[in-house]
Design a protein around this motif. Structure first.
Motif, PDB file in Angstrom:
ATOM      1  N   TRP A  86       0.840  -1.198   0.000  1.00  0.00           N
ATOM      2  CA  TRP A  86       0.000   0.000   0.000  1.00  0.00           C
ATOM      3  C   TRP A  86       0.874   1.246   0.000  1.00  0.00           C
ATOM      4  O   TRP A  86       1.839   1.334   0.765  1.00  0.00           O
ATOM      5  CB  TRP A  86      -0.879  -0.004   1.247  1.00  0.00           C
ATOM      6  N   TYR A 102      -1.533   6.367   5.414  1.00  0.00           N
ATOM      7  CA  TYR A 102      -1.952   5.501   4.313  1.00  0.00           C
ATOM      8  C   TYR A 102      -2.729   6.334   3.305  1.00  0.00           C
ATOM      9  O   TYR A 102      -3.756   6.929   3.641  1.00  0.00           O
ATOM     10  CB  TYR A 102      -2.821   4.355   4.828  1.00  0.00           C
ATOM     11  N   LEU A 138      -7.343   1.212  -3.334  1.00  0.00           N
ATOM     12  CA  LEU A 138      -5.948   1.074  -3.736  1.00  0.00           C
ATOM     13  C   LEU A 138      -5.667   1.884  -4.997  1.00  0.00           C
ATOM     14  O   LEU A 138      -4.626   2.533  -5.102  1.00  0.00           O
ATOM     15  CB  LEU A 138      -5.580  -0.396  -3.941  1.00  0.00           C
TER      16      LEU A 138
END
Length: 152
Positions: A86, A102, A138
């Protein structure tokens, strides 16, 4: 064959994932274990020529090693168990931990060991197969990472 016996006593053989190990009786009559090639009492990998025979494997490890210099604001790929690699941004670095943001989810995480952090590059995106994943979050994270790289 000699029936599993040697000149100094009986030998028991067993298999281990690291090669053959044998137990035999020494001169005093007690059992002792003979170590395999890379056992505790033998030569290490560096001494037996392992590095020379596996040079490309060693170079690959060093290129993707966690020892490369990381700074605040770097975009990296982080692998967490059960999830694909990620895109993350390093928000702070201390001697014992690295804080990450993230991308795509805007969640914050802490990493104690950087062994699962890899540089964010086209080579690693292809290598880890994140371009083939169908997760919308993603895909959003990859877009955000690419925009941040262009802005740098």
């Amino acid at each position: 064959r000699d029936g599993g016996r040697s000149s100094h006593g009986r030998i028991e053989r067993s298999r281990s994932p690291y090669g053959r190990r044998e137990k035999s009786r020494n001169q005093s009559g007690s059992w002792e274990r003979n170590r395999s090639r890379h056992g505790r009492n033998e030569r290490s990998r560096s001494q037996c020529g392992w590095r020379e025979r596996n040079r490309s494997q060693c170079e690959r490890r060093e290129r993707n090693s966690p020892r490369e210099r990381r700074e605040k604001g770097d975009i990296m790929l982080y692998k967490m168990k059960g999830h694909p690699h990620w895109p993350v941004v390093i928000t702070s670095i201390s001697s014992q931990r690295i804080e990450l943001l993230y991308l795509g989810t805007e969640e914050v995480g802490v990493v104690k060991s950087p062994k699962n952090l890899f540089s964010y590059s086209e080579e690693n995106k292809v290598k880890f197969g994140i371009l083939q994943k169908n997760s919308p979050k993603l895909k959003l994270a990859i877009e955000q990472a690419d925009k941040k790289l262009i802005a740098k």
